[in-house]
Design a protein around this motif. Sequence first.
Motif, PDB file in Angstrom:
ATOM      1  N   MET A   1      20.725  33.387  35.036  1.00  0.00           N
ATOM      2  CA  MET A   1      21.791  32.897  35.908  1.00  0.00           C
ATOM      3  C   MET A   1      21.818  33.744  37.181  1.00  0.00           C
ATOM      4  SD  MET A   1      25.835  32.351  35.103  1.00  0.00           S
ATOM      5  CE  MET A   1      26.085  34.058  34.614  1.00  0.00           C
ATOM      6  N   PRO A   2      21.929  33.116  38.358  1.00  0.00           N
ATOM      7  CA  PRO A   2      21.977  33.867  39.607  1.00  0.00           C
ATOM      8  C   PRO A   2      23.316  34.592  39.761  1.00  0.00           C
ATOM      9  CG  PRO A   2      22.273  31.525  40.021  1.00  0.00           C
ATOM     10  CD  PRO A   2      21.946  31.658  38.567  1.00  0.00           C
ATOM     11  N   THR A   3      23.273  35.894  40.035  1.00  0.00           N
ATOM     12  CA  THR A   3      24.492  36.689  40.151  1.00  0.00           C
ATOM     13  C   THR A   3      24.374  37.665  41.310  1.00  0.00           C
ATOM     14  OG1 THR A   3      23.683  38.408  38.653  1.00  0.00           O
ATOM     15  CG2 THR A   3      24.912  36.575  37.659  1.00  0.00           C
ATOM     16  N   ARG A   4      25.533  38.244  41.652  1.00  0.00           N
ATOM     17  CA  ARG A   4      25.582  39.322  42.640  1.00  0.00           C
ATOM     18  C   ARG A   4      26.384  40.472  42.056  1.00  0.00           C
ATOM     19  NH1 ARG A   4      26.630  39.272  49.107  1.00  0.00           N
ATOM     20  NH2 ARG A   4      27.020  41.514  49.353  1.00  0.00           N
ATOM     21  N   THR A   5      25.833  41.680  42.130  1.00  0.00           N
ATOM     22  CA  THR A   5      26.527  42.889  41.726  1.00  0.00           C
ATOM     23  C   THR A   5      26.572  43.813  42.929  1.00  0.00           C
ATOM     24  OG1 THR A   5      25.672  42.657  39.464  1.00  0.00           O
ATOM     25  CG2 THR A   5      26.607  44.795  40.085  1.00  0.00           C
ATOM     26  N   ALA A   6      27.777  44.054  43.446  1.00  0.00           N
ATOM     27  CA  ALA A   6      27.940  44.859  44.660  1.00  0.00           C
ATOM     28  C   ALA A   6      27.082  44.265  45.776  1.00  0.00           C
ATOM     29  CB  ALA A   6      27.604  46.318  44.386  1.00  0.00           C
ATOM     30  N   ASP A   7      26.085  45.000  46.266  1.00  0.00           N
ATOM     31  CA  ASP A   7      25.232  44.493  47.349  1.00  0.00           C
ATOM     32  C   ASP A   7      23.821  44.193  46.860  1.00  0.00           C
ATOM     33  OD1 ASP A   7      27.317  44.667  49.127  1.00  0.00           O
ATOM     34  OD2 ASP A   7      26.799  46.696  49.785  1.00  0.00           O
TER      35      ASP A   7
ATOM     36  N   SER B   1      27.941  34.232  50.578  1.00  0.00           N
ATOM     37  CA  SER B   1      28.273  35.300  49.642  1.00  0.00           C
ATOM     38  C   SER B   1      28.639  36.561  50.405  1.00  0.00           C
ATOM     39  CB  SER B   1      27.084  35.580  48.702  1.00  0.00           C
ATOM     40  OG  SER B   1      27.381  36.652  47.804  1.00  0.00           O
ATOM     41  N   ALA B   2      29.564  37.331  49.815  1.00  0.00           N
ATOM     42  CA  ALA B   2      29.932  38.652  50.314  1.00  0.00           C
ATOM     43  C   ALA B   2      30.084  39.569  49.116  1.00  0.00           C
ATOM     44  CB  ALA B   2      31.230  38.589  51.114  1.00  0.00           C
ATOM     45  N   ARG B   3      30.213  40.873  49.375  1.00  0.00           N
ATOM     46  CA  ARG B   3      30.352  41.823  48.276  1.00  0.00           C
ATOM     47  C   ARG B   3      31.595  41.495  47.442  1.00  0.00           C
ATOM     48  NH1 ARG B   3      31.175  47.914  49.869  1.00  0.00           N
ATOM     49  NH2 ARG B   3      28.937  47.772  50.385  1.00  0.00           N
ATOM     50  N   PRO B   4      31.430  41.269  46.129  1.00  0.00           N
ATOM     51  CA  PRO B   4      32.584  40.957  45.277  1.00  0.00           C
ATOM     52  C   PRO B   4      33.372  42.217  44.950  1.00  0.00           C
ATOM     53  CG  PRO B   4      30.583  41.019  43.967  1.00  0.00           C
ATOM     54  CD  PRO B   4      30.154  41.245  45.390  1.00  0.00           C
ATOM     55  N   ALA B   5      34.605  42.021  44.521  1.00  0.00           N
ATOM     56  CA  ALA B   5      35.421  43.140  44.086  1.00  0.00           C
ATOM     57  C   ALA B   5      34.948  43.630  42.719  1.00  0.00           C
ATOM     58  CB  ALA B   5      36.885  42.724  44.012  1.00  0.00           C
ATOM     59  N   GLY B   6      35.020  44.908  42.485  1.00  0.00           N
ATOM     60  CA  GLY B   6      34.633  45.447  41.194  1.00  0.00           C
ATOM     61  C   GLY B   6      33.132  45.620  41.067  1.00  0.00           C
ATOM     62  N   ASP B   7      32.732  46.069  39.876  1.00  0.00           N
ATOM     63  CA  ASP B   7      31.323  46.371  39.623  1.00  0.00           C
ATOM     64  C   ASP B   7      30.634  45.345  38.726  1.00  0.00           C
ATOM     65  OD1 ASP B   7      31.570  48.731  41.088  1.00  0.00           O
ATOM     66  OD2 ASP B   7      32.324  49.822  39.346  1.00  0.00           O
TER      67      ASP B   7
ATOM     68  N   GLY C   1      28.925  42.259  54.064  1.00  0.00           N
ATOM     69  CA  GLY C   1      29.765  41.233  54.655  1.00  0.00           C
ATOM     70  C   GLY C   1      29.346  39.814  54.300  1.00  0.00           C
ATOM     71  N   PRO C   2      30.231  38.841  54.579  1.00  0.00           N
ATOM     72  CA  PRO C   2      29.892  37.445  54.314  1.00  0.00           C
ATOM     73  C   PRO C   2      28.653  37.026  55.082  1.00  0.00           C
ATOM     74  CG  PRO C   2      32.227  37.697  54.840  1.00  0.00           C
ATOM     75  CD  PRO C   2      31.575  38.997  55.177  1.00  0.00           C
ATOM     76  N   ALA C   3      27.762  36.315  54.414  1.00  0.00           N
ATOM     77  CA  ALA C   3      26.533  35.833  55.050  1.00  0.00           C
ATOM     78  C   ALA C   3      26.134  34.514  54.416  1.00  0.00           C
ATOM     79  CB  ALA C   3      25.401  36.858  54.920  1.00  0.00           C
ATOM     80  N   ARG C   4      25.361  33.774  55.177  1.00  0.00           N
ATOM     81  CA  ARG C   4      24.853  32.480  54.699  1.00  0.00           C
ATOM     82  C   ARG C   4      23.449  32.693  54.154  1.00  0.00           C
ATOM     83  NH1 ARG C   4      27.165  27.943  52.827  1.00  0.00           N
ATOM     84  NH2 ARG C   4      25.926  26.071  53.287  1.00  0.00           N
TER      85      ARG C   4
END
Length: 206
Positions: free
Chosen positions: A1-7, A92-98, A61-64
Amino acid sequence: MPTRTADTLNLRVAEFVDAEGHYSVAGGSEESDTVEARLSRNGQQIADLSGGWAPVPTTAGPARYRLDLTTRRDSPEWRYATRTDTAWEFTSARPAGDAATPLSLLQVDYRVPADLLGTVRGNRPHELGVTLRQPAGVPAPTGTSVRVQVSFDGGVTWRNAPTKGSGTRYTATVPAGRGTVSLRVHAADRAGNVVDQTVLQAYGLR
């Protein structure tokens, strides 16, 4: 599954998936399977993932973003869906938390009235079901739009398939034809998530 963790983006997308949800990745037992994958941010390529999935560092920051994925299967026993080209666009931008946060890669599922040989009667129109969904953990898409095009000559020429529906479920009418049906679908939702997918020789006509 595609995810983002911090940056860090982890864009793990199964390249080959069947109707039952079984999947495989390139580089397995099928030596003729090939994959090309590239990720762009605000129009600039930032990663080539064709050699295998790997974490991609990005800005806070938010980016396309745009993920382009091409799959090919050249083995003689593989008659249909010999090539797919899919492009996802999302913000997408950096989410809150880890914790790892799912990314909004809009998905397209198809319902084809094919027989066990992967064919449909071609002497009359038939209905193709298109369902939109998001990865687990992302709210269902709303405010959607879908455009479907079909080709009977392997993608050389295309024609619009009349499409109706709303929400996450649509139905396209594929006209009578001969040979194989290739599909080209554009879908978008209110949040700005977009997917463009082409499946060459998706199924046959008898």
